[in-house]
Design a protein around this motif. Structure first.
Motif, mmCIF file in Angstrom:
data_model
loop_
_atom_site.group_PDB
_atom_site.id
_atom_site.type_symbol
_atom_site.label_atom_id
_atom_site.label_comp_id
_atom_site.label_asym_id
_atom_site.label_seq_id
_atom_site.Cartn_x
_atom_site.Cartn_y
_atom_site.Cartn_z
ATOM 1 N N PHE A 106 0.830 -1.212 0.000
ATOM 2 C CA PHE A 106 0.000 0.000 0.000
ATOM 3 C C PHE A 106 0.862 1.259 0.000
ATOM 4 N N ASP A 107 1.984 1.195 0.731
ATOM 5 C CA ASP A 107 2.836 2.376 0.858
ATOM 6 C C ASP A 107 3.472 2.746 -0.477
ATOM 7 N N ARG A 108 3.884 1.730 -1.193
ATOM 8 C CA ARG A 108 4.649 2.024 -2.415
ATOM 9 C C ARG A 108 3.861 1.763 -3.686
ATOM 10 N N PHE A 109 2.579 1.372 -3.521
ATOM 11 C CA PHE A 109 1.813 0.995 -4.692
ATOM 12 C C PHE A 109 1.507 2.222 -5.565
ATOM 13 N N ARG A 110 1.863 2.114 -6.807
ATOM 14 C CA ARG A 110 1.477 3.131 -7.791
ATOM 15 C C ARG A 110 0.844 2.366 -8.936
ATOM 16 N N ALA A 111 -0.402 2.749 -9.240
ATOM 17 C CA ALA A 111 -1.111 2.025 -10.300
ATOM 18 C C ALA A 111 -0.346 2.137 -11.608
ATOM 19 N N SER A 112 0.226 1.052 -12.012
ATOM 20 C CA SER A 112 1.001 1.060 -13.249
ATOM 21 C C SER A 112 1.112 -0.381 -13.733
ATOM 22 N N TRP A 113 0.876 -0.566 -15.009
ATOM 23 C CA TRP A 113 0.947 -1.934 -15.535
ATOM 24 C C TRP A 113 2.361 -2.469 -15.425
ATOM 25 N N LYS A 114 3.350 -1.561 -15.351
ATOM 26 C CA LYS A 114 4.730 -2.004 -15.248
ATOM 27 C C LYS A 114 4.990 -2.710 -13.923
ATOM 28 N N LYS A 115 4.126 -2.433 -12.911
ATOM 29 C CA LYS A 115 4.310 -3.048 -11.589
ATOM 30 C C LYS A 115 3.397 -4.262 -11.412
ATOM 31 N N SER A 116 2.644 -4.642 -12.441
ATOM 32 C CA SER A 116 1.643 -5.693 -12.268
ATOM 33 C C SER A 116 2.278 -7.002 -11.816
ATOM 34 N N GLY A 117 3.470 -7.322 -12.303
ATOM 35 C CA GLY A 117 4.153 -8.558 -11.889
ATOM 36 C C GLY A 117 4.486 -8.534 -10.409
ATOM 37 N N ILE A 118 4.981 -7.378 -9.936
ATOM 38 C CA ILE A 118 5.328 -7.230 -8.519
ATOM 39 C C ILE A 118 4.086 -7.429 -7.647
ATOM 40 N N VAL A 119 2.966 -6.853 -8.092
ATOM 41 C CA VAL A 119 1.712 -6.989 -7.332
ATOM 42 C C VAL A 119 1.331 -8.456 -7.236
#
Lengths: 410, 374
Positions: A106-119
């Protein structure tokens, strides 16, 4: 909200928790030798905090391995010592890791498809932690012991007992009131709306042997049944893998008219003891804890093949008939090693046999509602990693190649 | 987040708190498949034990005699030592139990009134031997010297064998003067013991802790036809005795009433062997009417012999009071030894009811006609 998430999401906290987890696993493993597997698991991993006595046992074992000998702690000492919390246990560390993980997200989440794998990776890890917690809390292992020709609709716990009071007066079914062994203690009085009497535990022996009553003059008196002839002797608790406690208790049954009688109940007395009260017959027994099913298994044939000329087991198999009156199912099943019966959320494994009686099979019965979670979590983490690396790979390949420096002339 | 933590903590705590549960369950299928091992007869506690293997031996050392299986014991032996008295060797298999060697030794030390020892002292009490080819420790515990009666010190020798989920205790107890001379004999005996699947107990070299179930002992069990060798008996029962379903360990039971309406019970039990000896059993009866245990000479003086078909029986009459309410209680009991079995007859209840039926009870015991296997 950052003031909440920031400390909980700290990477320092992650490192601290992982370090503490490594220490916990190390000492939890060390403790298995003096305390036995089950007690060590319970005190280190299935607790919020590790108690002082258990940690001392683990430290002593560790010192012994480096040549410093201290008298080892025994399971009986640890069981009787007060539980003073001294180190975070498995439940606390697991919960904190989960909180840390979610907070970091939640702290570092930025809606971005580039982070979808990390999520996805984080989601998979969270599911893994939660799944293990639910497995720990909800999974139940028991055993079903069947002699050829015998039918059973229940399995029994490996090492937990219950004081069972069974109303056998009804023609079709029994009414069972089961008091778990954790509630049996000296002086405890138990009542239940289904019982027209109270049960007072005069004395409880968590582990015991039985001998002639005349040899135990200080045993509480018993007015009915085998206890008039036999009496228990308390033994130290055992926690090693291949042994278990065999509890006994002396209980007093009191109805509306006063004391009905006192009884010795113990697993050594296999046959339940009858109590007649208000025109009903109740049967009293201290037995391994039972888990009833909606269906029954009948052992038709048990095969125990050995390699010729040896006692080395080659194959065990149990031919059983599964009968479910609710669904009308009535079929034969062959259970053998690596081919369990899965039915109604239960898995029946061919686990063992009785060395003294070649007609007896022992099936391990496992109920684990969370059994799918580790598989699902691994798939999610795997896919997440693939996605994340895939995104990076695609980005890398799309980059235009820069100028390449010419090799220097010699 | 704090909510999640609380939820997890609550979940963990909630699952540790157990409570009484009630549920309906199908009737137990009590009719067990027939045992291939034959019948053992008798209604001792041993039959109610979990199944376990038996043991065999080739021959007994000089002075030893087998007394068969009884109660918890898979085998019983008496060792006669002449002037040195007699010792007992009991073989007791217990499922799943055990403690450390130190726990066991301290348990037996407690039986001899000795203080516990520390682990460092254990080696001085321990010897090595083997049972059925498996190395075991032989523990020696010597009681403290009795200054009142020198020479009365007792000694215990125990070998504990853990095998197939059972702990087999071979425990010799008796006067030190005798037991100390029997160490080698015990080792020799243990060396020739072999374990088998359950077998019918006999006095000729085999014993088992698993006689076949005697279903007649429990009215809630399916009743198979009498097995070969099973004890049977017929009596002349007085017409005013009311038959009552027998309970645990009881062969037969009746209720008798005094003219004043007070009721007493007549019970008959049968056990293999001497089940602890006459003195122990009569003292158990004494305790049921609130009397203190009496030493053997006193007990012997209280015994009357009675004529029964084919021999003599033992008759006792104890008057006391109820341990709980102090009401006058009386117990008339008879013990009849038939072959390898002991039959126990008991008339117990309020003094008036027992007095009214004492003569009928004695005639009833004398009318017993024992047949097959008894």
């Amino acid at each position: 909200m950052n003031w909440i998430f920031r400390p909980l999401a700290s990477l320092k906290l992650t490192l601290a928790l992982l370090t503490l987890s490594v220490i916990l696993v190390f000492f939890g493993t060390m403790a298995q030798e003096p305390l036995g597997l089950y007690l060590a698991q319970s005190r280190f991993f299935q607790s919020a905090f590790v108690d002082l006595a258990s940690m001392v046992a683990a430290v002593k074992k560790t010192l012994q391995m480096v040549g410093i000998y201290l008298p080892p702690s025994t399971a009986a000492e640890v069981l009787s010592a007060p539980r003073i919390p001294i180190f975070p246990g498995g439940y606390l560390l697991g919960s904190m890791l989960l909180v840390n993980l979610v907070a970091a997200h939640f702290d570092r989440f930025r809606a971005s498809w580039k982070k979808s794998g990390i999520v996805m990776v984080h989601g998979g890890l969270a599911l893994l932690l939660l799944g293990q917690l639910f497995t720990d809390l909800l999974a139940r292992e028991s055993a079903m012991r069947l002699t050829e020709g015998e039918t059973k609709s229940y399995s029994e716990s490996d090492r937990r007992s219950e004081l069972a009071v069974v109303d056998v007066s009804r023609p079709d079914r029994n009414r069972v009131v089961a008091i778990p062994d954790s509630l049996l203690s000296d002086g405890a009085i138990h009542r239940h709306p289904d019982l027209p009497f109270t049960i007072k535990v005069v004395r409880y022996y968590p582990n015991s042997m039985i001998t002639n009553r005349v040899a135990v003059p200080d045993a509480p008196p018993v007015s009915e049944g085998p206890g008039t002839r036999f009496a228990p002797i308390a033994l130290p608790r055992v926690t090693v893998m291949d042994m278990r406690d065999v509890p006994s208790a002396i209980v007093e049954v009191s109805g509306p008219q006063g004391v009905v009688g006192s009884y010795l109940v113990t697993e050594y007395i296999e046959r339940p003891q009858p109590i007649q009260i208000q025109d009903k017959t109740y049967e009293l027994s201290l037995r391994l804890r039972r888990h009833y099913k909606d269906f029954s298994l009948t052992l038709l044939d048990f095969r125990h093949d050995k390699y010729t000329g040896t006692e080395i087991p080659k194959n065990f198999s149990s031919q059983v008939r599964l009968n479910n009156p609710k669904t009308g199912e009535d079929r034969e099943v062959l259970i053998y090693m690596n081919n369990p019966l899965r039915y109604q959320g239960l898995t029946f494994y061919q686990a063992s046999f009785d060395r003294a009686d070649d007609r007896v099979t022992i099936l391990q019965v496992v109920r684990n509602p969370a059994w799918l979670t580790p598989y699902l979590a691994c798939v999610i983490v795997g896919v997440g990693l693939l996605v994340q690396f895939g995104i990076h790979l695609v980005g890398f390949l799309r980059r235009k190649p820069g100028p390449v420096a010419a090799p220097a002339a010699s | 987040m704090a909510g999640s933590l609380a939820l997890l903590a609550g979940l963990a705590a909630g699952c540790n708190r157990e409570s009484i549960v009630a549920y309906d369950a199908p009737k137990d299928s009590r009719a067990m498949p027939p045992s291939p091992h034959g019948s053992g007869g008798g209604m001792g506690m041993a039959e109610q034990m979990p199944p376990r293997p038996g043991m065999t031996w080739k021959e007994l050392p000089p002075g030893w005699s087998s007394r068969g299986a009884a109660g918890m014991r898979a085998a019983n032996f008496t060792i006669e030592g002449g002037d040195q008295g007699a010792a007992d060797l009991a073989v007791i298999p217990l499922p799943g139990t055990g403690g450390s060697d130190l726990d066991l030794v301290n348990l037996w030390r407690g039986q001899l009134g000795l203080a516990p020892i520390e682990v460092a002292q254990l080696a001085s009490h321990t010897d090595e031997t083997s049972v059925a080819g498996q190395a075991v420790k032989l523990f020696r515990i010597v009681g403290s010297e009795d200054t009142q009666s020198p020479g009365a010190t007792n000694q215990i020798l125990v070998a504990a064998l853990r095998r197939d989920g059972f702990t087999w205790f071979f425990k010799m107890a008796g006067p030190q003067a005798l037991v100390s001379t029997q160490t080698e004999a015990l080792k020799g005996f243990l060396g020739q013991v072999e374990f088998t699947e359950a077998a019918a107990p006999t006095d000729t070299g085999t014993a088992s802790a698993r006689p076949s179930p005697d279903a007649s002992a429990d009215p809630h069990r399916a009743t198979p036809p009498p097995a070969e060798g099973q004890s049977q008996v017929a009596w002349d029962v007085p017409p005013d005795w009311e038959t009552v379903p027998p309970t645990q360990m009881i062969h037969s039971k009746w209720r008798v009433k005094a003219p004043s309406g007070e009721a007493a019970d007549v019970t008959v039990s049968v056990f293999p062997g001497e089940t602890g000896g006459m003195v122990a059993n009569l003292n158990r009866w004494r305790s049921q009417v609130g009397l203190q245990p009496a030493p053997e000479p006193e007990i012997t003086a209280l015994i009357d012999n009675m004529d029964v078909l084919g021999g003599k029986g033992t008759l006792v009459d104890f008057a006391g009071s109820g341990p709980e309410n102090g009401d006058p209680l009386r117990l008339v009991g008879a013990v009849v030894r038939r072959g390898s079995q002991s039959w126990f007859y008991k008339l117990l209840g309020p003094a008036p009811a027992v007095a009214a039926h004492r003569d009928a009870f004695v005639k009833f015991v004398q009318s017993a006609r024992y047949t097959r296997g008894s």
